[in-house]
Scaffold this active site. Structure first.
Site, mmCIF file in Angstrom:
data_model
loop_
_atom_site.group_PDB
_atom_site.id
_atom_site.type_symbol
_atom_site.label_atom_id
_atom_site.label_comp_id
_atom_site.label_asym_id
_atom_site.label_seq_id
_atom_site.Cartn_x
_atom_site.Cartn_y
_atom_site.Cartn_z
ATOM 1 N N ARG A 15 40.501 31.248 24.522
ATOM 2 C CA ARG A 15 39.529 30.376 25.190
ATOM 3 C C ARG A 15 38.343 30.221 24.246
ATOM 4 O O ARG A 15 37.541 31.128 24.099
ATOM 5 C CB ARG A 15 39.088 31.048 26.507
ATOM 6 N N HIS B 46 33.471 30.754 29.577
ATOM 7 C CA HIS B 46 34.342 30.686 30.745
ATOM 8 C C HIS B 46 34.099 29.395 31.527
ATOM 9 O O HIS B 46 35.023 28.650 31.847
ATOM 10 C CB HIS B 46 34.100 31.901 31.644
ATOM 11 N N TYR C 221 29.449 39.333 25.562
ATOM 12 C CA TYR C 221 30.636 40.205 25.569
ATOM 13 C C TYR C 221 31.623 40.012 24.425
ATOM 14 O O TYR C 221 32.594 40.752 24.326
ATOM 15 C CB TYR C 221 31.373 40.086 26.910
HETATM 16 C C1 LIG Z 1 40.913 36.129 43.794
HETATM 17 C C2 LIG Z 1 39.861 35.792 42.816
HETATM 18 N N1 LIG Z 1 39.087 36.759 42.331
HETATM 19 C C3 LIG Z 1 38.076 36.462 41.476
HETATM 20 C C4 LIG Z 1 37.838 35.180 41.082
HETATM 21 C C5 LIG Z 1 36.661 34.864 40.159
HETATM 22 N N2 LIG Z 1 37.127 34.424 38.838
HETATM 23 C C6 LIG Z 1 37.289 33.123 38.546
HETATM 24 S S1 LIG Z 1 37.998 32.883 37.048
HETATM 25 C C7 LIG Z 1 38.076 34.549 36.756
HETATM 26 C C8 LIG Z 1 38.731 35.034 35.494
HETATM 27 C C9 LIG Z 1 40.142 34.571 35.402
HETATM 28 O O1 LIG Z 1 40.703 34.920 34.180
HETATM 29 P P1 LIG Z 1 42.126 34.376 33.723
HETATM 30 O O2 LIG Z 1 43.103 34.525 34.844
HETATM 31 O O3 LIG Z 1 42.468 35.026 32.453
HETATM 32 O O4 LIG Z 1 41.935 32.817 33.530
HETATM 33 P P2 LIG Z 1 41.005 32.048 32.504
HETATM 34 O O5 LIG Z 1 39.687 31.828 33.198
HETATM 35 O O6 LIG Z 1 40.893 32.862 31.272
HETATM 36 O O7 LIG Z 1 41.695 30.754 32.273
HETATM 37 C C10 LIG Z 1 37.535 35.260 37.815
HETATM 38 C C11 LIG Z 1 37.395 36.722 37.878
HETATM 39 C C12 LIG Z 1 38.690 34.193 41.609
HETATM 40 N N3 LIG Z 1 38.567 32.900 41.276
HETATM 41 N N4 LIG Z 1 39.677 34.514 42.462
#
Ligand SMILES: Cc1ncc(C[n+]2csc(CCOP(=O)(O)OP(=O)(O)O)c2C)c(N)n1
Ligand SMILES: Cc1ncc(C[n+]2csc(CCOP(=O)(O)OP(=O)(O)O)c2C)c(N)n1
Ligand SMILES: [Mg+2]
Ligand SMILES: [Mg+2]
Lengths: 373, 343, 343, 373
Positions: free
Chosen positions: D266, D270, D279
């Site tokens: 990425r 975020h 981080y």
């Molecule tokens: C059930 C749930 N817990 C927490 C979140 C908050 N949250 C949104 S994105 C994220 C990180 C997700 O990481 P990843 O699955 O690696 O996807 P990326 O954002 O890297 O595409 C978090 C913790 C959420 N959307 N849903």
């Protein structure tokens, strides 16, 4: 995550045949099938055998008491003694056990009093013993949830620098729950000293294993978490004890978690209110009765001369004493104060709850008055 | 044809040929409703834990997998979030899944799928993706079940916009309401009072009762409107009997639909009697009775001679079998509560 | 020393040396409370999603992992059930975990662990296993968050016996209540009103306000008792200002504790004013206001001149950012509601 | 579950190095590293390249609009184009895509109009397009939940006898959720025609992959479910397309699900409200910028002569047209009727909700009256 780092790691794939040290005829084997595990000493095996006999007698007694209506419900572990007893025998006093509703005999083997265990199934209270005293968590009903508790406890012990290990018992069905996965993953990432022992008894109530999982073995799950996995003959107590002990000491030494799958069979109904004739064949049941884990170790011990008639008789007698004590305990009618319902919900007293307690107290007093008059 | 209109006409699609009245339990009526729904609509599928050959732990799906085959009625892996989540995907493809959570407390692992998706998908997509899913949940206590087997968690669902929550209290409603729930284009939480599964009545199936969204006055009275649902309807009727012997005329209303709440039927009754009480098994604090009481007071305050009373469970976890009798509302407790009013 | 007693004495264990008053936000006050709790009690640990180096998406855990190290404050894998479930195991071993659910709707995957274990363990074990765990949950809307980022799900927790549910509305309470929550032997759901994270006040830390279990009259008035909590406290105060210009004297109560409900403080106010209204963001149907209204009516019916009013969210999923202004209770909406009473 | 049946199954262990067809210098490779996958045709690669260029231009435009405050939030997929575009290119019209908040450019590539996609991030409504029209589920925010929807939809298609395949996109962080596990397991037990594409971009907001999983690769998870798993270089669009297409057709042919892990990065924060400097290091970011997936395929196509300057210019021009259209769409102010809030919650009208609608209508009318006066 460079290519090089990735290239260094090769997953350990569980054996394709369940690890076994004593075969179905009670003969000790080794070679490939033993996967490097050694047969426990005769003393150890006698000890395991003894626990299994006690457990089976106890289980039969409880099943009988349940049929007589003394218990609200009872999920028997008949046929799973090799798994249940090994799980406990592999632990030291400082370790913690996280059992399910199925694992009553594991609690027994850990030293919890029959009455303290069974008061849950009799319907007195939700847990009848002090978890801290025995380092045994209440028997968990919500499936797989206790696996996370085990991981957390183990992580806390590790943070404190203690050499405590947690062992979580899980059913084959429970591995389908999200919590099982989260437990495996947290444990592996945190290197928690925890052992997951899956008793694959091939049924989740009426659902056979092939509708639960398409995995070759559940031990294969370990690969995807980067931890060791072992597929073990769950009706061979020698193999179960060897593998579980080794995993417990592996965890204690700081190497992290392990998944162990013991292949076994639930010989009884799911609980007393279940009717297995609706979903499985008597041939299947008969086939597995021939693979009885207690018969197998007995044959071996008798064959090897380690189990004398005296010792066998002594164990049988102890089992009867246990059964009698269990009967006595269960035939006494407990007195439970309904007002205790309000006493443990919060540690900080709540005025509104005390009002409700007062209400029930008045109601009870009035009923008593009516009864007395 | 909207559902409300539909309820005015006889069920268009009865697969069970009408037969002479027989004694039918709630469990059997639900079973018949599922059978008929499966027969008339190829999009209906039934799945969940142990709903196949075993017929469910309460036998509500008895013999359905044998009759309709494994592609219509089947055992899923053991994971409630998985059951609800996959049902959502199936509904997106045009199926009408009827799924089961084995016991009330075992619906909790599916909480996120239910509240964040099932309840919200139609709104999220401006009505383009509707989810005609029925989640059958055996709920409440009174069966001597060990912990986690007797929860009344209706509020978790009724407080969640997007869900329709209904609960039958008798075999005729069980049949009719389940058929209607399956035909609804809204997701329906269908709460089955497990202590009443074996309650029987003489019945001819198929049958069509009032719309599942309407409350029913099931016993007329003049002094008090007593509202109940599911397992407490029987208790309310007992209270009415007891009240009669004490000279209190109790009107009993079976709410049937918890979300939506039938303001019309309840309002008419309360304006007549000027007093209302609601009875349920769930803990009182924030329980369904809170909404009932708040709503009645809001809408009919100046008609009320006394506060709306709640006869409910204590604010404690559901007790162990040996103690549940002290927790469950009884007719006596209802009468005692009514006695606290200034009359 | 019970917690209530404790509140009467100054905080015994302040790690932050008292300093001159500075302008402190709720987020900063929470951060200070965590820092001080970590400093005085080695059993306190903080973990969850992004609470480590990032300091949480709202920076409430800012710099704590650097200060206390990864064994006290760390990022867990991304799984809410896992976070709550492992916290339970840690608490069984004597730790006092303070965990975070990143947004309100993301607590739902942990629903089973919270309701079936966290809330029930002490009762299950007759008080032998207590779980001193704090779950911090940023909740409610008003920040223009996309779907799932603005839920008010307090009722799911307040209706669950065994949980204590509190919510601060200002920096001093944020500090003091979080310290008290961490010291509590009961599991506490600590709801942080996310739209108010950056609200500042001049404050000297450490500070000790009233017990987190008590409501506070934060503005006296004679005509109406207006109850609010978390994000709506500010709205209630605005309504009181507006009311003053219209000649209505509004007493504002910050409930602070949602479970237990402080019957004493609220009762005294309602008996004085004879009118009550409650304001919250969550959907009205079965919302927290239902309990408030039902309870006040039950206990003080004959003091009430009018029904208890609820000014709450509509019975719909929380709207998208462009529409949230139409959903959120406003001072005007509160006044309009009070206008519907017969005065 | 006899020993013999067990013995017949050998798990396929994913390769230790990510599968790759074009290396970091834009040179086509084969041999072991290609794991039997063949380089897609030049036309296919040009098509993929074209989509990637459009996607990147679009993403940059949306990021800019977000900085200008036109959008409430935007999670950029900068650097993940090879995964996103392959996922869509491998699907046929009858197939379904189950994306997350991250996968906006996948929707674009599937043909959803920019305005219809972005109205979600602008805050107009929770989903701006018709899922049935494009066979694209709303972008899921609750992590991993959509994987179960994909499994269910695929299962329904299979029950109907249709040849529809569902593809679910997941992040590395999302794989830790229980729902990811349940989706993998249900899919495998039901032989659902579904492909799970995990974009391992190595970060879950601020949490690096090594705090998320201790697995060698996430593709290894597949072993524990008895399905194929592939670990792929997620910045090599040729490899991604080859593997995803093959998994999609494997599913279509009735062989069940596959897990694919694409290792990518990425490159952006975020979302716009995140601050990655807290981080991760700029060196890490710089290293991965050198592994840019778009550079790589461009180098290859230019090097092989397949991409002429005319074509490149044409694509670049199209990208500018797209960006302009996106700007125009986002700069227009949408009119959303607040009363619509009540219209879709239930299909069966509810009197009490209509009362609330009336209430808001009155309030709006009064405000209008005040404003007008
Ligand atoms: C059930 C749930 N817990 C927490 C979140 C908050 N949250 C949104 S994105 C994220 C990180 C997700 O990481 P990843 O699955 O690696 O996807 P990326 O954002 O890297 O595409 C978090 C913790 C959420 N959307 N849903
Ligand atoms: C979360 C949850 N869902 C459903 C149940 C109901 N239930 C109790 S035991 C059981 C089957 C469990 O099977 P398995 O894990 O294989 O354990 P076994 O009973 O065979 O020991 C089910 C479905 C439950 N207790 N918890
Ligand atoms: Mg089993
Ligand atoms: Mg990621």
């Amino acid at each position: 995550m460079s290519d090089e780092a990735t290239a260094l790691r090769t997953p350990v794939v569980p054996t394709q045949l369940p690890i076994r040290l004593i075969d179905e005829d009670g003969v000790a084997i080794d070679g490939q099938r033993a996967a490097g595990f050694a047969l426990p000493s005769p003393e150890t095996l006698i000890g395991l055998y003894r626990q299994m006999v006690l457990a089976r007698r106890f289980d039969a007694q409880v099943t009988a008491l349940t049929r007589q209506g003394r218990l609200a419900t009872y999920p028997s572990a008949l046929g799973q003694e090799a798994c249940e007893i090994s799980a406990v025998a592999a632990l030291r006093p400082q370790d913690w056990l996280f059992p399910t509703y199925r694992d009553t005999i594991a609690l027994l083997s850990r030293g919890v009093f029959p009455l303290e265990i069974l008061s849950f199934f009799r319907g007195d209270w939700h847990a009848g013993f002090d978890p801290h005293e025995h380092r045994v968590s209440p028997q968990s009903t919500p499936l797989a949830t206790q696996a996370l508790h085990a991981v957390g406890l183990a992580a806390a012990a590790r943070l404190r620098g203690d050499d405590t290990v947690a062992l979580a018992l899980l059913g084959d069905g429970a591995t389908s729950e999200g919590d099982a996965h989260e437990a495996f993953n947290f444990a592996s990432v945190w290197h928690s000293p925890v052992v997951f022992l899956i008793q694959n008894n091939q049924w989740a109530i009426s659902v056979p294993f092939d509708k639960q999982s398409n995995a070759r073995t559940l031990a294969d799950r370990a690969i995807g978490y980067g931890m060791p996995g072992y597929f073990v003959d769950g009706n061979d107590v020698a193999a179960m004890f060897a593998v579980v002990s080794s995993a417990v000491e592996f965890a204690r030494a700081g190497n992290g978690p392990t998944i162990i799958e013991g292949l076994t069979y639930r010989m009884e109904a799911h609980t007393n209110s279940d009717d297995p004739t609706r979903y499985r064949s008597t041939e299947d049941e008969a086939r597995w009765r021939r693979l009885d884990p207690l018969d197998r170790i007995e044959k071996y011990l008798v064959g090897s001369g380690a189990l004398t008639e005296t010792v066998r008789a002594d164990i049988a007698e102890r089992a009867e004493v246990l059964a009698a004590a269990t009967r006595d305990a269960m035939n006494a009618d407990p007195v439970i104060d309904p007002l205790e319902l309000f006493d443990h919900v919060y540690q900080t007293p709540r005025p509104a709850l005390l009002e409700q307690r007062e209400f029930l107290a008045r109601e009870l007093a009035e009923t008593d008055a009516v009864v007395a008059s | 044809m909207t559902l409300l209109e539909h309820r005015l006409s006889p069920p268009s699609t009865a697969a069970t040929a009408a037969t002479a009245a027989t004694s039918v339990s709630i469990a059997a009526a639900l079973n018949a409703a599922l059978r008929d729904a499966l027969a008339v609509d190829p999009n209906v599928v039934v799945f969940g834990e142990d709903v196949g050959p075993l017929g469910g732990v309460f036998r509500v799906t008895d013999s359905l997998s044998a009759e309709f085959g494994e592609s219509r009625v089947w055992d899923s892996p053991l994971a409630e979030s998985g059951i609800v989540g996959t049902a959502i995907g199936m509904a997106m493809y045009g199926l009408r899944p009827v799924i089961e959570m084995q016991f009330d407390a075992f619906s909790y692992p599916a909480f996120e799928q239910i509240t964040s998706h099932l309840a919200k998908m139609a709104n999220r997509t401006r009505g383009r993706v509707t989810l005609p899913i029925v989640i059958r949940i055996p709920y409440a206590g009174g069966i001597g079940g060990v912990e986690h087997h007797s929860d009344s968690s209706e509020v978790y669902w009724t407080h969640t916009p997007g869900l329709t929550v209904v609960t039958p209290s008798n075999p005729a409603d069980a049949y009719s309401m389940l058929r209607e729930a399956i035909e609804s284009d809204d997701p329906v939480i269908f709460l089955e009072p497990k202590s009443r599964y074996w309650a029987k009545e003489s019945l001819t199936l198929p049958t069509s009762t009032a719309s599942m969204l309407k409350a029913q006055v099931i016993r007329e009275g003049t002094d008090v409107s007593l509202l109940a649902y599911g397992p407490t309807v029987k208790t309310a009727l007992q209270a009415a009997d007891l009240g009669a012997t004490e000279g209190i005329s109790i009107e009993v209303i079976d709410l049937r639909s918890l979300s939506p709440f039938d303001d019309e039927t309840v309002g008419a009754s309360v304006r007549k009697t000027s007093r209302a009480a609601v009875v349920h098994e769930a803990a009182q604090f924030g329980g369904y009775g809170a909404e009932v009481a708040a709503r009645i007071s809001e809408r009919h305050f100046y008609y009320l001679s006394a506060p709306v009373l709640r006869i409910a469970g204590f604010d404690i976890p559901y007790p162990s079998p040996k103690l549940e009798e002290f927790y469950l509302p009884t007719a006596e407790r209802i009468l005692a509560a009514l006695d606290t009013w200034e009359w």
